[in-house]
Scaffold this motif. Structure first.
Motif, short mmCIF file in Angstrom:
data_model
loop_
_atom_site.label_atom_id
_atom_site.label_comp_id
_atom_site.label_asym_id
_atom_site.label_seq_id
_atom_site.Cartn_x
_atom_site.Cartn_y
_atom_site.Cartn_z
N SER A 26 0.88 -1.16 -0.08
CA SER A 26 0.13 0.00 -0.17
C SER A 26 0.82 1.29 0.15
O SER A 26 0.21 2.36 -0.61
CB SER A 26 -0.85 0.02 1.28
OG SER A 26 -0.06 0.08 2.38
N THR A 27 2.10 1.30 0.30
CA THR A 27 2.74 2.52 0.55
C THR A 27 4.14 2.44 -0.42
O THR A 27 4.77 1.12 -0.52
CB THR A 27 3.16 3.01 1.94
OG1 THR A 27 4.03 1.86 2.48
CG2 THR A 27 1.56 3.27 2.73
N THR A 28 4.75 3.40 -0.43
CA THR A 28 6.02 3.41 -1.10
C THR A 28 7.13 2.53 -0.65
O THR A 28 7.45 2.74 0.60
CB THR A 28 6.47 4.77 -1.52
OG1 THR A 28 5.42 5.55 -2.36
CG2 THR A 28 7.57 4.65 -2.40
N SER A 29 7.68 1.64 -1.19
CA SER A 29 8.76 0.93 -0.83
C SER A 29 9.44 0.13 -1.93
O SER A 29 8.72 -0.08 -3.05
CB SER A 29 8.28 -0.42 0.10
OG SER A 29 9.54 -1.17 0.62
N ASP A 30 10.83 0.34 -1.99
CA ASP A 30 11.36 -0.30 -3.15
C ASP A 30 12.37 -1.65 -2.53
O ASP A 30 13.26 -1.72 -3.29
CB ASP A 30 12.39 0.71 -3.90
CG ASP A 30 13.32 1.33 -2.97
OD1 ASP A 30 13.99 2.25 -3.32
OD2 ASP A 30 13.26 0.85 -1.61
N SER A 51 14.89 -2.98 -6.25
CA SER A 51 14.61 -1.58 -7.01
C SER A 51 13.50 -2.00 -8.12
O SER A 51 13.32 -3.07 -8.47
CB SER A 51 16.08 -1.29 -7.88
OG SER A 51 16.14 -2.37 -8.86
N ASN A 52 13.01 -0.90 -8.75
CA ASN A 52 11.84 -1.11 -9.81
C ASN A 52 12.43 -1.68 -10.73
O ASN A 52 13.56 -1.50 -11.29
CB ASN A 52 11.42 0.21 -10.33
CG ASN A 52 10.24 0.36 -10.82
OD1 ASN A 52 9.22 -0.71 -10.75
ND2 ASN A 52 10.09 1.02 -12.24
N GLY A 53 11.69 -2.72 -11.26
CA GLY A 53 12.14 -3.65 -12.39
C GLY A 53 12.85 -4.71 -12.23
O GLY A 53 13.33 -5.35 -13.00
N ALA A 54 13.34 -5.13 -11.00
CA ALA A 54 14.10 -5.90 -10.56
C ALA A 54 13.63 -7.31 -10.87
O ALA A 54 12.19 -7.59 -10.67
CB ALA A 54 14.55 -6.04 -8.99
N VAL A 55 14.41 -8.38 -11.22
CA VAL A 55 13.84 -9.70 -11.75
C VAL A 55 14.86 -10.55 -11.24
O VAL A 55 16.21 -10.39 -11.62
CB VAL A 55 13.51 -9.77 -13.16
CG1 VAL A 55 12.99 -11.38 -13.68
CG2 VAL A 55 12.48 -8.74 -13.64
N LYS A 56 14.44 -11.73 -10.32
CA LYS A 56 15.31 -12.53 -10.10
C LYS A 56 14.81 -14.02 -10.25
O LYS A 56 13.61 -14.11 -10.34
CB LYS A 56 15.66 -12.61 -8.50
CG LYS A 56 16.23 -11.15 -8.09
CD LYS A 56 17.81 -11.17 -8.20
CE LYS A 56 18.26 -10.04 -7.32
NZ LYS A 56 18.48 -10.02 -6.01
N THR A 67 7.79 -1.23 -8.64
CA THR A 67 7.50 -0.30 -7.35
C THR A 67 6.49 0.89 -7.67
O THR A 67 5.78 1.29 -6.81
CB THR A 67 8.72 0.30 -7.11
OG1 THR A 67 9.38 1.20 -8.01
CG2 THR A 67 9.97 -0.60 -6.43
N LYS A 68 6.41 0.99 -9.13
CA LYS A 68 5.23 2.18 -9.21
C LYS A 68 4.03 1.58 -9.23
O LYS A 68 3.13 2.29 -8.72
CB LYS A 68 5.66 2.43 -10.74
CG LYS A 68 6.83 3.45 -10.96
CD LYS A 68 7.03 3.65 -12.52
CE LYS A 68 8.36 4.76 -12.60
NZ LYS A 68 8.88 4.78 -13.78
N ALA A 69 3.68 0.40 -9.69
CA ALA A 69 2.44 -0.31 -9.30
C ALA A 69 2.17 -0.87 -7.85
O ALA A 69 1.24 -1.53 -7.48
CB ALA A 69 2.31 -1.62 -10.40
N ARG A 70 3.60 -0.84 -7.17
CA ARG A 70 3.42 -1.25 -5.78
C ARG A 70 3.14 -3.00 -5.89
O ARG A 70 1.98 -3.35 -4.92
CB ARG A 70 2.53 -0.80 -4.75
CG ARG A 70 3.04 0.69 -4.66
CD ARG A 70 2.17 1.54 -3.88
NE ARG A 70 2.57 3.04 -3.58
CZ ARG A 70 1.63 3.94 -3.41
NH1 ARG A 70 0.87 3.36 -2.89
NH2 ARG A 70 2.44 5.22 -3.23
#
Lengths: 113, 116
Positions: A26-30, A51-56, A67-70
Motif C-alpha cells: 500500500s505505500t512506497t517501498s523499493d 529496485s523497480n524492475g528487479a527480476v530474479k 515499485t510504481k504499481a506497488r
C-alpha cells in the motif's frame, strides 16, 4: 500503515503447470523479499528485490518487482511437488522503518501429481 | 552455512508466568529482530534491535515485552506476565544491514510458545 496483500491465498496446481502469485502493497517501498515456509519450519529466503524492475530467477521460480504499481509477482514454471509450501512476500518499511518487514498473509501452494 | 539458532523449540507456560526465549544470531550480523506467527496467520513484526537498543517496536510489543543482548552472542525476548493470546511461534531473525542492504533477514527455526 503499510498493508501487504497476497493472492491467491490457496493455490492447488498440477505438476508441470505454470502459475503466478501476486503481492500488492500500500505505500512506497523499493525493497521486497520472498520467503518460503514448510509446515512447522522457519522462513527460508528466496529472493531479495531492491529496485523497480528487479527480476530474479532461481530454478522454477522467478520474482519481479514493480515499485510504481506497488506489485511483486512470484512466477512458478512447470511446478513440481517439491515446491509445495507456503510463500510469503514481505515489504521493508523503507526510510522511515528500515528493517521492519510487513508480511503478506501467505499463499499455500499444493502441487499435485 | 551460518544460521540463527533458537531455544527452546517448544515452551509450555502457565498464564501469568514469565518466559524468556533465547536466540543466537549469526555472528557477524548487527541487526536483530523478533517476529511472531499465531497459528495459521501471517508473520508479525515485534521489535528490531541495533547497537544495544531498540530501533523500532510494534503495537504488539507492549510493556510486558522486553529484549536484551546480555552478552556478545545471545539475544533474548522476555514476556513478563504471559497471556493466552501470547501463544504463537516466535521467530528470531538477524541481518548484516537493514533495508538498504541487499541481504535478507535470516530466520531461526522458531520457538513455539503455548500458554495454558
Amino acid at each position: 500503515e503499510l498493508k501487504v496483500e497476497q493472492n491467491p491465498l490457496f493455490l492447488s496446481m498440477q505438476e508441470g503447470k505454470n502459475y503466478t502469485i501476486y503481492c500488492n502493497y500500500s505505500t512506497t517501498s523499493d525493497r521486497l523479499y520472498w520467503y518460503r515456509q514448510d509446515p512447522g519450519k522457519s522462513l527460508e529466503s528466496l529472493f531479495v528485490l531492491l529496485s523497480n524492475g528487479a527480476v530474479k530467477q532461481e530454478g522454477r521460480l522467478m520474482a519481479s518487482l514493480d515499485t510504481k504499481a506497488r506489485l511483486s509477482t512470484l512466477h512458478i514454471t512447470a511446478a513440481v511437488h517439491d515446491l509445495s509450501a507456503t510463500y510469503f512476500c514481505a515489504v521493508d518499511g523503507g526510510w522511515t522503518s528500515y528493517g521492519k518487514l510487513t508480511f503478506g498473509q501467505g499463499t499455500i501452494l499444493t502441487v499435485h501429481p | 552455512e551460518p544460521e540463527v539458532t533458537q531455544t527452546p523449540s517448544h515452551q509450555v507456560t502457565q498464564m501469568g508466568q514469565e518466559v524468556i526465549l533465547r536466540c543466537v544470531p549469526i555472528s557477524n550480523h548487527l541487526y536483530f529482530y523478533w517476529y511472531r506467527q499465531i497459528l495459521g496467520q501471517k508473520v508479525e513484526f515485534l521489535v528490531s534491535f541495533y547497537n544495544n537498543e531498540i530501533s523500532e517496536k510494534s503495537e504488539i510489543f507492549d510493556d510486558q515485552f522486553s529484549v536484551e543482548r546480555p552478552d556478545g552472542s545471545n539475544f533474548t525476548l522476555k514476556i513478563r506476565s504471559t497471556k493466552l493470546e501470547d501463544s504463537a511461534m516466535y521467530f528470531c531473525a538477524s541481518s548484516e544491514g537493514r533495508g538498504e542492504s541487499n541481504q535478507p533477514q535470516h530466520f531461526g527455526d522458531g520457538t513455539r510458545l503455548s500458554i495454558l
